[in-house]
Design a protein around this motif. Structure first.
Motif, PDB file in Angstrom:
ATOM      1  N   LEU A   6      -9.589  -2.415  12.487  1.00 44.08           N
ATOM      2  CA  LEU A   6     -10.423  -3.518  11.909  1.00 44.08           C
ATOM      3  C   LEU A   6     -10.090  -5.470  11.946  1.00 44.08           C
ATOM      4  CD1 LEU A   6     -12.221  -3.797  10.176  1.00 44.08           C
ATOM      5  CD2 LEU A   6     -10.235  -3.095   8.314  1.00 44.08           C
ATOM      6  N   CYS A   7      -8.828  -5.097  12.328  1.00 43.61           N
ATOM      7  CA  CYS A   7      -8.028  -6.191  13.113  1.00 43.61           C
ATOM      8  C   CYS A   7      -8.858  -6.908  14.102  1.00 43.61           C
ATOM      9  CB  CYS A   7      -7.075  -6.668  12.598  1.00 43.61           C
ATOM     10  SG  CYS A   7      -6.084  -8.330  13.158  1.00 43.61           S
ATOM     11  N   THR A   8      -8.678  -6.388  15.153  1.00 43.64           N
ATOM     12  CA  THR A   8      -9.364  -6.438  16.508  1.00 43.64           C
ATOM     13  C   THR A   8     -11.294  -6.883  15.852  1.00 43.64           C
ATOM     14  OG1 THR A   8      -8.005  -5.357  17.823  1.00 43.64           O
ATOM     15  CG2 THR A   8     -10.255  -5.816  19.173  1.00 43.64           C
ATOM     16  N   LEU A   9     -11.251  -5.848  15.568  1.00 44.48           N
ATOM     17  CA  LEU A   9     -13.730  -6.332  15.470  1.00 44.48           C
ATOM     18  C   LEU A   9     -13.359  -7.160  14.748  1.00 44.48           C
ATOM     19  CD1 LEU A   9     -16.110  -5.282  14.592  1.00 44.48           C
ATOM     20  CD2 LEU A   9     -15.976  -4.071  12.756  1.00 44.48           C
ATOM     21  N   THR A  10     -12.633  -8.097  13.375  1.00 41.69           N
ATOM     22  CA  THR A  10     -12.871  -9.593  12.540  1.00 41.69           C
ATOM     23  C   THR A  10     -12.156 -10.666  13.155  1.00 41.69           C
ATOM     24  OG1 THR A  10     -10.965  -8.101  10.554  1.00 41.69           O
ATOM     25  CG2 THR A  10     -13.179  -7.549  10.714  1.00 41.69           C
ATOM     26  N   SER A  11     -11.424 -10.294  14.253  1.00 33.69           N
ATOM     27  CA  SER A  11     -10.312 -11.021  14.202  1.00 33.69           C
ATOM     28  C   SER A  11      -9.684 -11.835  12.631  1.00 33.69           C
ATOM     29  CB  SER A  11     -11.105 -12.324  14.803  1.00 33.69           C
ATOM     30  OG  SER A  11     -11.766 -12.247  15.735  1.00 33.69           O
ATOM     31  N   CYS A  12      -9.420 -10.816  11.988  1.00 33.29           N
ATOM     32  CA  CYS A  12      -8.702 -11.249  10.351  1.00 33.29           C
ATOM     33  C   CYS A  12      -7.516 -10.290  10.314  1.00 33.29           C
ATOM     34  CB  CYS A  12      -9.711 -11.178   9.258  1.00 33.29           C
ATOM     35  SG  CYS A  12     -10.934 -11.889   9.340  1.00 33.29           S
ATOM     36  N   ALA A  13      -6.257 -10.928  10.230  1.00 43.56           N
ATOM     37  CA  ALA A  13      -5.351 -10.053   9.396  1.00 43.56           C
ATOM     38  C   ALA A  13      -6.322  -9.092   7.944  1.00 43.56           C
ATOM     39  CB  ALA A  13      -4.423 -11.005   8.673  1.00 43.56           C
ATOM     40  N   VAL A  14      -5.147  -7.928   8.716  1.00 43.62           N
ATOM     41  CA  VAL A  14      -5.476  -7.075   8.161  1.00 43.62           C
ATOM     42  C   VAL A  14      -4.067  -6.217   7.719  1.00 43.62           C
ATOM     43  CG1 VAL A  14      -5.712  -3.948   7.714  1.00 43.62           C
ATOM     44  CG2 VAL A  14      -6.909  -6.028   8.934  1.00 43.62           C
ATOM     45  N   ALA A  15      -3.959  -5.778   6.125  1.00 42.06           N
ATOM     46  CA  ALA A  15      -2.896  -5.906   5.304  1.00 42.06           C
ATOM     47  C   ALA A  15      -2.702  -4.258   4.629  1.00 42.06           C
ATOM     48  CB  ALA A  15      -2.519  -6.777   4.734  1.00 42.06           C
ATOM     49  N   VAL A  16      -1.647  -3.643   4.621  1.00 40.93           N
ATOM     50  CA  VAL A  16      -2.237  -1.976   4.421  1.00 40.93           C
ATOM     51  C   VAL A  16      -0.829  -2.096   3.087  1.00 40.93           C
ATOM     52  CG1 VAL A  16      -2.304   0.115   4.592  1.00 40.93           C
ATOM     53  CG2 VAL A  16      -3.139  -1.377   6.682  1.00 40.93           C
ATOM     54  N   PRO A  17      -1.200  -2.047   1.778  1.00 43.84           N
ATOM     55  CA  PRO A  17       0.715  -1.489   1.109  1.00 43.84           C
ATOM     56  C   PRO A  17       0.621  -0.073   0.935  1.00 43.84           C
ATOM     57  CG  PRO A  17      -1.316  -2.534  -0.276  1.00 43.84           C
ATOM     58  CD  PRO A  17      -1.668  -2.392   1.140  1.00 43.84           C
ATOM     59  N   ASN A  18       1.851  -0.200   0.581  1.00 44.92           N
ATOM     60  CA  ASN A  18       2.359   1.197   0.157  1.00 44.92           C
ATOM     61  C   ASN A  18       2.089   0.961  -1.557  1.00 44.92           C
ATOM     62  OD1 ASN A  18       2.438   3.207   1.625  1.00 44.92           O
ATOM     63  ND2 ASN A  18       4.786   2.982   1.923  1.00 44.92           N
ATOM     64  N   TYR A  19       2.018   1.897  -2.391  1.00 45.01           N
ATOM     65  CA  TYR A  19       2.618   1.476  -3.945  1.00 45.01           C
ATOM     66  C   TYR A  19       2.661   3.207  -3.729  1.00 45.01           C
ATOM     67  CZ  TYR A  19      -2.375   4.546  -3.632  1.00 45.01           C
ATOM     68  OH  TYR A  19      -3.108   5.324  -4.018  1.00 45.01           O
ATOM     69  N   ARG A  20       3.595   3.135  -4.782  1.00 48.62           N
ATOM     70  CA  ARG A  20       4.626   4.364  -6.158  1.00 48.62           C
ATOM     71  C   ARG A  20       3.624   5.668  -6.213  1.00 48.62           C
ATOM     72  NH1 ARG A  20       7.321   1.574 -11.159  1.00 48.62           N
ATOM     73  NH2 ARG A  20       5.837   0.068 -10.144  1.00 48.62           N
ATOM     74  N   LEU A  21       3.466   6.453  -5.926  1.00 49.85           N
ATOM     75  CA  LEU A  21       3.336   7.796  -5.842  1.00 49.85           C
ATOM     76  C   LEU A  21       3.196   9.245  -6.876  1.00 49.85           C
ATOM     77  CD1 LEU A  21       2.678   8.747  -2.111  1.00 49.85           C
ATOM     78  CD2 LEU A  21       1.043   7.494  -3.789  1.00 49.85           C
ATOM     79  N   THR A  22       2.435   9.290  -8.460  1.00 48.73           N
ATOM     80  CA  THR A  22       2.114  10.177  -8.956  1.00 48.73           C
ATOM     81  C   THR A  22       2.532  12.035  -8.216  1.00 48.73           C
ATOM     82  OG1 THR A  22       1.113   9.544 -10.404  1.00 48.73           O
ATOM     83  CG2 THR A  22       1.523  12.284 -10.579  1.00 48.73           C
ATOM     84  N   PRO A  23       4.099  12.140  -8.670  1.00 51.49           N
ATOM     85  CA  PRO A  23       4.436  13.416  -8.016  1.00 51.49           C
ATOM     86  C   PRO A  23       3.483  14.732  -8.204  1.00 51.49           C
ATOM     87  CG  PRO A  23       5.683  12.800  -9.767  1.00 51.49           C
ATOM     88  CD  PRO A  23       4.829  11.984  -9.824  1.00 51.49           C
ATOM     89  N   ASN A  24       3.881  15.157  -6.943  1.00 52.83           N
ATOM     90  CA  ASN A  24       2.574  16.104  -6.560  1.00 52.83           C
ATOM     91  C   ASN A  24       3.169  17.669  -7.639  1.00 52.83           C
ATOM     92  OD1 ASN A  24       1.436  15.739  -4.707  1.00 52.83           O
ATOM     93  ND2 ASN A  24       2.809  16.836  -3.533  1.00 52.83           N
ATOM     94  N   ASN A  25       4.206  17.936  -8.327  1.00 59.84           N
ATOM     95  CA  ASN A  25       4.193  18.525  -9.295  1.00 59.84           C
ATOM     96  C   ASN A  25       6.027  18.515 -10.215  1.00 59.84           C
ATOM     97  OD1 ASN A  25       2.859  21.175  -8.027  1.00 59.84           O
ATOM     98  ND2 ASN A  25       3.573  20.682  -5.935  1.00 59.84           N
ATOM     99  N   PRO A  26       5.764  17.441 -10.514  1.00 62.82           N
ATOM    100  CA  PRO A  26       6.685  17.250 -11.433  1.00 62.82           C
ATOM    101  C   PRO A  26       7.320  18.199 -12.275  1.00 62.82           C
ATOM    102  CG  PRO A  26       4.260  15.986 -12.498  1.00 62.82           C
ATOM    103  CD  PRO A  26       3.629  16.917 -11.270  1.00 62.82           C
ATOM    104  N   ALA A  27       8.563  18.083 -13.236  1.00 64.64           N
ATOM    105  CA  ALA A  27       9.212  19.280 -13.766  1.00 64.64           C
ATOM    106  C   ALA A  27       7.962  18.392 -15.298  1.00 64.64           C
ATOM    107  CB  ALA A  27      10.386  18.905 -13.626  1.00 64.64           C
ATOM    108  N   GLU A  28       8.667  20.263 -15.954  1.00 63.02           N
ATOM    109  CA  GLU A  28       8.152  19.959 -17.111  1.00 63.02           C
ATOM    110  C   GLU A  28       8.218  18.696 -17.928  1.00 63.02           C
ATOM    111  OE1 GLU A  28       7.838  23.491 -19.757  1.00 63.02           O
ATOM    112  OE2 GLU A  28       6.564  24.169 -18.133  1.00 63.02           O
ATOM    113  N   ASP A  29       9.497  18.329 -17.596  1.00 64.80           N
ATOM    114  CA  ASP A  29      10.474  17.968 -18.585  1.00 64.80           C
ATOM    115  C   ASP A  29      11.131  15.564 -18.085  1.00 64.80           C
ATOM    116  OD1 ASP A  29      12.109  18.066 -17.069  1.00 64.80           O
ATOM    117  OD2 ASP A  29      13.888  18.415 -18.248  1.00 64.80           O
ATOM    118  N   GLU A  30      10.216  15.945 -16.801  1.00 65.42           N
ATOM    119  CA  GLU A  30      10.128  14.984 -16.228  1.00 65.42           C
ATOM    120  C   GLU A  30       9.003  13.464 -17.195  1.00 65.42           C
ATOM    121  OE1 GLU A  30       9.157  13.511 -11.819  1.00 65.42           O
ATOM    122  OE2 GLU A  30       8.921  15.528 -12.187  1.00 65.42           O
ATOM    123  N   ASP A  31       9.522  12.670 -16.827  1.00 64.00           N
ATOM    124  CA  ASP A  31       8.921  10.831 -16.729  1.00 64.00           C
ATOM    125  C   ASP A  31       8.200  10.475 -15.994  1.00 64.00           C
ATOM    126  OD1 ASP A  31       7.621   8.954 -18.068  1.00 64.00           O
ATOM    127  OD2 ASP A  31       9.661   7.736 -18.320  1.00 64.00           O
TER     128      ASP A  31
END
Length: 279
Positions: free
Chosen positions: A60-85
């Protein structure tokens, strides 16, 4: 050649990999005069990583000649414990907002200076991140006041491009009831209905950005009525028809496969290049 800078923190008080982003910069004389494209990945609020989208960002950067940023973010756990916050909405979108707020203020890498024009931002959301971005750029303050963007961010974002989006959670569960146990319950809590978190009824925060909605007719994971409902809502809010557009025909790949090929990059890149006065 595209340059890249990896694992840059966007939350200065955090050392979590989920609070980092990668950026891909075009080989042009003055990248600081060109827009920034921000791609927020999907993954049902529980999966994926910025590294999975490195090739997409590079192309996408090559096509547009624009900088492209990709962030991470925190995720919900797949199988949280019943008492987990459990980490759930709006936390994922709060991280996305933190990244975008950082991006418009960032001075760039040491020795290179600014890598893009922070007054020209394009944001792309795929699947669940379409919901995240809509929760930020539409007014969700009644349910999630922590997702209120600054006036400077609202002014900087030129277009919001959403593909294969989840917008109305209750409507999604009618079509795909198994999604409740798979990811909705963990990401949003055990509720009888999720109407407060659906974005198809939210007011507009700003008339500045354009909205462009994309959906593949071959998508078996999120159905087109989601995008049709969102498009109808946006057109009821934005009376300039040039500012709300949709494309239900150009993409023919499955939900995630589209991110691996060149067609989606071409469709998104050409839309950005076609925005008046951008490139």
């Amino acid at each position: 050649m595209v340059k890249h800078f990896l694992n840059i923190p966007y939350v200065q008080s955090s050392e979590l990999p989920t609070h980092q982003f990668d950026i891909y910069v075009p080989n042009v004389d003055n990248p600081a005069a060109r827009p920034l494209i921000c791609f927020i990945h999907g993954g049902a609020w529980r999966a994926e990583d910025k590294a999975h989208h490195a090739e997409f960002a590079r192309k996408l950067c090559t096509l547009t000649s624009c900088a492209v940023a990709v962030p991470n973010y925190r995720l919900t756990p797949n199988n949280p414990a019943e008492d987990e916050d459990v980490f759930r909405h709006p936390g994922h979108a709060e991280d996305a907002l933190s990244f975008l707020s950082f991006a418009i203020a960032w001075d760039g890498t040491p020795g290179l200076g600014r890598l893009y024009d922070s007054a020209q931002i394009f944001v792309i959301g795929h699947s669940c991140s379409a919901h995240m971005l809509a929760s930020i750029f539409l007014d969700s303050s009644a349910a999630t006041p922590s997702l209120s963007p600054s006036p400077s961010l609202l002014a900087s974002v030129q277009a919001i491009i959403l593909s294969e989006g989840i917008y109305d959670l209750d409507m999604l569960l009618v079509r795909f009831p198994a999604y409740r146990e798979w990811f909705i319950l963990n990401a949003f809590g055990n509720l009888d209905a999720y109407e407060p978190f659906s974005v198809t009824h939210l007011p507009l925060r700003s008339s500045t950005p354009r909205w462009h909605l994309i959906h593949s007719r071959m998508d078996s994971l999120v159905d087109i009525p989601q995008t049709e409902a969102m498009f109808a809502h946006l057109t009821s809010l934005v009376h300039d028809p040039s500012k709300v557009t949709k494309d239900l025909d150009s993409i023919t790949e499955e939900h995630n496969d589209m991110l691996k090929g060149d067609n989606y990059i071409r469709v998104v890149g050409n839309y950005i290049k076609g925005c008046t006065g951008v490139i």
